[in-house]
Design a protein around this motif. Structure first.
Motif, PDB file in Angstrom:
ATOM      1  N   THR A 166       0.830  -1.206   0.000  1.00  0.00           N
ATOM      2  CA  THR A 166       0.000   0.000   0.000  1.00  0.00           C
ATOM      3  C   THR A 166       0.865   1.258   0.000  1.00  0.00           C
ATOM      4  N   GLU A 167       1.908   1.265   0.823  1.00  0.00           N
ATOM      5  CA  GLU A 167       2.803   2.417   0.872  1.00  0.00           C
ATOM      6  C   GLU A 167       3.583   2.579  -0.421  1.00  0.00           C
ATOM      7  N   ALA A 168       4.047   1.469  -0.991  1.00  0.00           N
ATOM      8  CA  ALA A 168       4.823   1.546  -2.230  1.00  0.00           C
ATOM      9  C   ALA A 168       3.971   2.086  -3.374  1.00  0.00           C
ATOM     10  N   PHE A 169       2.742   1.583  -3.477  1.00  0.00           N
ATOM     11  CA  PHE A 169       1.843   2.074  -4.522  1.00  0.00           C
ATOM     12  C   PHE A 169       1.536   3.558  -4.315  1.00  0.00           C
ATOM     13  N   SER A 170       1.314   3.937  -3.061  1.00  0.00           N
ATOM     14  CA  SER A 170       1.023   5.338  -2.752  1.00  0.00           C
ATOM     15  C   SER A 170       2.199   6.228  -3.122  1.00  0.00           C
ATOM     16  N   ASP A 171       3.414   5.790  -2.808  1.00  0.00           N
ATOM     17  CA  ASP A 171       4.602   6.568  -3.162  1.00  0.00           C
ATOM     18  C   ASP A 171       4.681   6.789  -4.665  1.00  0.00           C
ATOM     19  N   GLY A 172       4.343   5.757  -5.430  1.00  0.00           N
ATOM     20  CA  GLY A 172       4.378   5.877  -6.884  1.00  0.00           C
ATOM     21  C   GLY A 172       3.370   6.898  -7.395  1.00  0.00           C
ATOM     22  N   ASN A 198      -7.658   4.716   0.978  1.00  0.00           N
ATOM     23  CA  ASN A 198      -6.370   5.228   0.495  1.00  0.00           C
ATOM     24  C   ASN A 198      -6.417   5.470  -1.013  1.00  0.00           C
ATOM     25  N   LEU A 199      -7.118   4.604  -1.738  1.00  0.00           N
ATOM     26  CA  LEU A 199      -7.287   4.820  -3.186  1.00  0.00           C
ATOM     27  C   LEU A 199      -8.057   6.107  -3.477  1.00  0.00           C
ATOM     28  N   LEU A 200      -9.084   6.390  -2.668  1.00  0.00           N
ATOM     29  CA  LEU A 200      -9.850   7.621  -2.851  1.00  0.00           C
ATOM     30  C   LEU A 200      -8.965   8.843  -2.603  1.00  0.00           C
ATOM     31  N   LEU A 201      -8.091   8.745  -1.599  1.00  0.00           N
ATOM     32  CA  LEU A 201      -7.129   9.821  -1.367  1.00  0.00           C
ATOM     33  C   LEU A 201      -6.218  10.003  -2.574  1.00  0.00           C
ATOM     34  N   LEU A 202      -5.696   8.921  -3.103  1.00  0.00           N
ATOM     35  CA  LEU A 202      -4.783   9.005  -4.239  1.00  0.00           C
ATOM     36  C   LEU A 202      -5.488   9.498  -5.499  1.00  0.00           C
ATOM     37  N   MET A 203      -6.779   9.197  -5.631  1.00  0.00           N
ATOM     38  CA  MET A 203      -7.540   9.693  -6.769  1.00  0.00           C
ATOM     39  C   MET A 203      -7.583  11.217  -6.761  1.00  0.00           C
ATOM     40  N   ALA A 204      -7.697  11.801  -5.561  1.00  0.00           N
ATOM     41  CA  ALA A 204      -7.675  13.265  -5.455  1.00  0.00           C
ATOM     42  C   ALA A 204      -6.276  13.807  -5.698  1.00  0.00           C
ATOM     43  N   VAL A 205      -5.270  13.120  -5.189  1.00  0.00           N
ATOM     44  CA  VAL A 205      -3.885  13.581  -5.348  1.00  0.00           C
ATOM     45  C   VAL A 205      -3.485  13.654  -6.816  1.00  0.00           C
ATOM     46  N   VAL A 206      -3.795  12.604  -7.578  1.00  0.00           N
ATOM     47  CA  VAL A 206      -3.363  12.563  -8.972  1.00  0.00           C
ATOM     48  C   VAL A 206      -4.150  13.521  -9.850  1.00  0.00           C
ATOM     49  N   LEU A 207      -5.250  14.076  -9.312  1.00  0.00           N
ATOM     50  CA  LEU A 207      -6.051  15.053 -10.053  1.00  0.00           C
ATOM     51  C   LEU A 207      -5.484  16.470  -9.946  1.00  0.00           C
TER      52      LEU A 207
END
Length: 207
Positions: A6-12, A78-87
């Motif tokens: 989870t952390e590795a994917f998030s870092d990417g 965490n995926l929902l958080l990353l969806m906002a980050v990449v936007l």
């Protein structure tokens, strides 16, 4: 499962989002000096977004120091958080271009408002992951002191209120709202997450 993947994917995802910010820049046409000076709104929007995403990444690591395992709901949050980050690169580019043409009203206000909504979504996503980890038994490595948790909750709420106020301000003063979002990045650069008591005890014994 453990938190490694989870952390590795998030870092990417954080790395991709923060890299995409700079891809919006192109060499200006015509007079280079004048063109570069005209780019200052885009550079300001880039700096604010870079700081927000970068400090969010720092706090994401700080948060996962406390997490012992990642179940499916935590991964989904965490995926929902990353969806906002990449936007973030999209409204950053849009707001920078709008500010280059006009500083008040019209499309600039709309762009700043959309930018604020993405910032709110990112903050909400982070808070969702953290509070789920706190409330779900077995997720954290150790129990969090209640007073420390109340302090952290208050600090999160202060930041959330300022995000909302800055987004409302964007409809009247887009540039001022962008500056407030930049100041918020410095607010979140300080450690707001409580330390687990067990972690403090281990640190003291090792010292």
């Amino acid at each position: 499962m453990d938190t490694g993947r989870t952390e590795a994917f998030s870092d990417g995802v954080f790395a991709v989002a923060i890299t995409l910010l700079v891809l919006n820049f192109h060499t200006p046409e015509g007079n280079l000096r004048s063109g570069l000076l005209h780019m200052w709104p885009s550079l300001l929007a880039y700096a604010v977004s870079f700081l927000n995403v970068g400090i969010m990444w720092m706090n994401h690591h700080a948060m996962f120091r406390h997490v012992a395992r990642a179940d499916r709901p935590l991964q989904l949050l965490n995926l929902l958080l990353l969806m906002a980050v990449v936007l973030v690169p999209f409204p950053t580019d849009m707001l920078g271009q709008m500010l280059s043409h006009e500083l008040h009203g019209g499309d600039t206000a709309t762009g700043a408002f959309v930018y604020g909504l993405v910032m709110i979504a990112m903050a909400a996503g982070f808070s969702g992951v953290w509070f789920y980890a706190v409330l779900r038994p077995g997720i954290l490595k150790a129990r969090i002191d209640r007073h420390a948790l109340r302090v952290a909750t208050f600090r999160f709420c202060v930041g959330a209120v300022v995000y909302i106020l800055a987004t409302a301000l964007a409809l009247w003063e887009p540039l001022a709202a962008l500056i407030v979002f930049g100041l918020l990045s410095f607010y979140y650069s300080f450690e707001h997450l409580p330390l687990a008591p067990a972690s403090r005890d281990r640190s003291s014994s090792s010292a």
